[in-house]
Write an enzyme that holds these catalytic residues in place. Structure first.
Site, PDB file in Angstrom:
ATOM      1  N   ARG A 118       3.521   5.174  17.313  1.00 32.27           N
ATOM      2  CA  ARG A 118       3.175   6.264  16.385  1.00 32.27           C
ATOM      3  C   ARG A 118       3.876   7.568  16.725  1.00 32.27           C
ATOM      4  O   ARG A 118       4.441   8.213  15.839  1.00 32.27           O
ATOM      5  CB  ARG A 118       1.651   6.457  16.296  1.00 32.27           C
ATOM      6  CG  ARG A 118       0.842   5.397  15.510  1.00 32.27           C
ATOM      7  CD  ARG A 118       1.626   4.448  14.727  1.00 32.27           C
ATOM      8  NE  ARG A 118       0.855   3.506  13.931  1.00 32.27           N
ATOM      9  CZ  ARG A 118       1.196   2.231  13.749  1.00 32.27           C
ATOM     10  NH1 ARG A 118       2.275   1.739  14.357  1.00 32.27           N
ATOM     11  NH2 ARG A 118       0.490   1.442  12.973  1.00 32.27           N
ATOM     12  N   ASP A 175       0.810  -1.221   0.000  1.00 34.53           N
ATOM     13  CA  ASP A 175       0.000   0.000   0.000  1.00 34.53           C
ATOM     14  C   ASP A 175       0.842   1.270   0.000  1.00 34.53           C
ATOM     15  O   ASP A 175       0.597   2.188  -0.776  1.00 34.53           O
ATOM     16  CB  ASP A 175      -0.951   0.013   1.209  1.00 34.53           C
ATOM     17  CG  ASP A 175      -2.032  -1.046   1.062  1.00 34.53           C
ATOM     18  OD1 ASP A 175      -2.549  -1.213  -0.063  1.00 34.53           O
ATOM     19  OD2 ASP A 175      -2.340  -1.715   2.060  1.00 34.53           O
ATOM     20  N   SER A 233      -4.322  -7.967   9.407  1.00 36.11           N
ATOM     21  CA  SER A 233      -3.612  -6.696   9.463  1.00 36.11           C
ATOM     22  C   SER A 233      -2.703  -6.759  10.679  1.00 36.11           C
ATOM     23  O   SER A 233      -3.162  -6.971  11.801  1.00 36.11           O
ATOM     24  CB  SER A 233      -4.608  -5.543   9.594  1.00 36.11           C
ATOM     25  OG  SER A 233      -3.919  -4.385  10.008  1.00 36.11           O
ATOM     26  N   ASP A 264      -4.873   4.713  14.579  1.00 39.24           N
ATOM     27  CA  ASP A 264      -3.545   5.155  14.150  1.00 39.24           C
ATOM     28  C   ASP A 264      -3.581   6.467  13.359  1.00 39.24           C
ATOM     29  O   ASP A 264      -2.682   7.286  13.471  1.00 39.24           O
ATOM     30  CB  ASP A 264      -2.858   4.046  13.344  1.00 39.24           C
ATOM     31  CG  ASP A 264      -2.431   2.894  14.240  1.00 39.24           C
ATOM     32  OD1 ASP A 264      -2.117   3.149  15.417  1.00 39.24           O
ATOM     33  OD2 ASP A 264      -2.415   1.736  13.778  1.00 39.24           O
TER      34      ASP A 264
END
Ligand code: ARG
Length: 412
Positions: A97, A16, A177, A126
């Site tokens: 993050r 992606d 995922s 996220d």
């Protein structure tokens, strides 16, 4: 320097984000600079990922080995807090993050970018963590998400990669995922979306099946001010402590978590986590706190940590309140030093020994044997005063016929 706008893209090296390089360029006319940060997730080396980014059309590819930084500045505060979201989740993705965000902002400054892009969907936490983090550190930067804002579906990505001959695998179908770093691994989607489905063996990677464990493994973890500094007497860095405990607790199947979680966006989602090192270190640290923290400080810390955990989960790592709570948590850690002995076996990390120079445990006060220094005669007067307010209230209730009803159990 070109006159084109520049976008820095949080780049994993996967399908992606590889497609996003070209797609962002086409959709916005901007040049794309990729940013890939190693947080101990394993997999391909940074140089391979860097080259792929350039081959996919990035004008610059920033890579950083942030493993020590992540361990020291993100995992250690989480360990000292002992924050478990919904009493279970050690914030694996949530603490990663903000670390990535710091590098995105650094790269944006270095390469003159005005916008930051990430590969998150519009349904998760996220995206909030990235965008909130970016604007908290660099209020002038804009954020976009190609998956969410530029209609980049999975099928689109596969077709795009094939049509443009991008050097990336498009046939491999991942059933889940997955997000992982040295602190742990998060697995979601696929057949796990049916809450009744038990996770299958292939879900796990950091932990072995705890059903048939190897022999028990006894470990002594030494902490200094809430930070692990030695394992079995050998000095370790925070990163090494996590890595070693991942290996040893992982072999015993410790740290597997299966919960339905409340996301910030309001959705409940099924999450599997495995965090062997993190959960073993947190268990040991909590027990050392039991030995070294003042009772009232420990009670208050629990309420603070609840807030802290929610803030971190919800992408407020750089917020003023989080910073203030950090100061409190840090202050509590000044005496959290000493050794914890634990047995790792069959999915459990069980503490069976503790020693500390900064302990508040006083053997002579606690003992029921010889040498008792606790003057029990003081207890009588203490209880009388401690219970006085309830006693006065009870007397008044009786006077007005509202005494507390006694149990209905039959007395023989
Ligand atoms: N639900 C977890 C969290 O919000 C894990 C997210 C994992 N991310 C992912 N892209 N799989 O922290």
């Amino acid at each position: 320097m070109s006159h084109k706008e520049r976008v820095v893209l949080a780049y994993s090296g996967g399908l992606d984000t590889s497609v996003a390089i070209g797609w962002i360029g086409e959709q916005t006319g901007a040049e794309v600079v990729t940013v890939c940060v190693d947080l101990g997730q394993g997999g391909e080396d940074l140089e391979t990922i860097r080259q792929r980014a350039l081959d996919c059309g990035a004008v610059e590819a920033y890579v950083a080995d942030a493993r020590d930084e992540f361990a020291s500045e993100y995992c250690m505060p989480e360990l000292q807090a002992g924050g478990l979201y919904m009493d279970s989740y050690p914030l694996i993705s949530a603490i990663s993050r903000p670390c990535i965000v710091k590098h995105l902002v650094t790269a944006a400054r270095q390469f003159g970018a005005t916008t930051v892009a990430h590969g998150c969907t519009g349904k998760g936490n996220d995206q909030v963590r990235f965008e909130n983090g970016i604007t908290s550190l660099a209020p002038d930067l804009k954020c976009i998400s190609p998956v969410r804002d530029l209609a980049m579906t999975r099928e689109f990505s596969i077709n795009y990669a094939n049509e443009h001959n991008l050097p990336i695998e498009t046939t491999h179908h991942n059933p889940f995922s997955i997000d992982q770093n040295v602190w742990g691994r998060a697995i979601e989607t696929g057949f796990l979306e049916d809450l009744w489905n038990a996770p299958t063996k292939d879900v796990y990677n950091y932990t072995d099946d705890p059903t048939y464990p190897p022999l028990p493994d006894e470990v002594v973890i030494s902490y200094k001010e809430g930070i692990p500094v030695a394992i079995d007497g050998r000095p370790v860095t925070p990163l090494e402590a996590i890595q070693e405990m991942n290996r040893r607790a992982g072999a015993q199947g410790i740290g597997r978590i299966d919960i339905v979680e409340d996301r910030l966006v309001g959705i409940k989602s099924r999450e599997i986590y495995e965090a062997p090192g993190a959960m073993a270190l947190i268990t040991a640290h909590k027990e050392l706190e039991n030995v070294t923290l003042d009772r009232d400080q420990a009670r208050f810390k629990r309420t603070i940590v609840d807030q802290w955990t929610n803030l971190v989960y919800e992408g407020q790592w750089f917020s003023p309140l989080k910073r203030s709570l950090d100061a409190f948590i840090q202050d509590t850690q000044q005496y959290v030093s000493g050794d914890i002995r634990m047995v790792l076996h069959g999915g459990n990390a069980v503490v069976n020994g503790r020693r500390s120079e900064t302990s508040l445990y006083d053997f002579n006060l606690a003992t029921y044997d010889e040498g008792d220094s606790f003057d029990q005669s003081n207890a009588k007067g203490f209880i009388e005063i401690f219970g006085l307010t309830s006693k006065l209230a009870a007397a008044r209730d009786v006077k007005f016929g509202r005494g507390v009803a006694m149990g209905n159990s039959k007395v023989y």
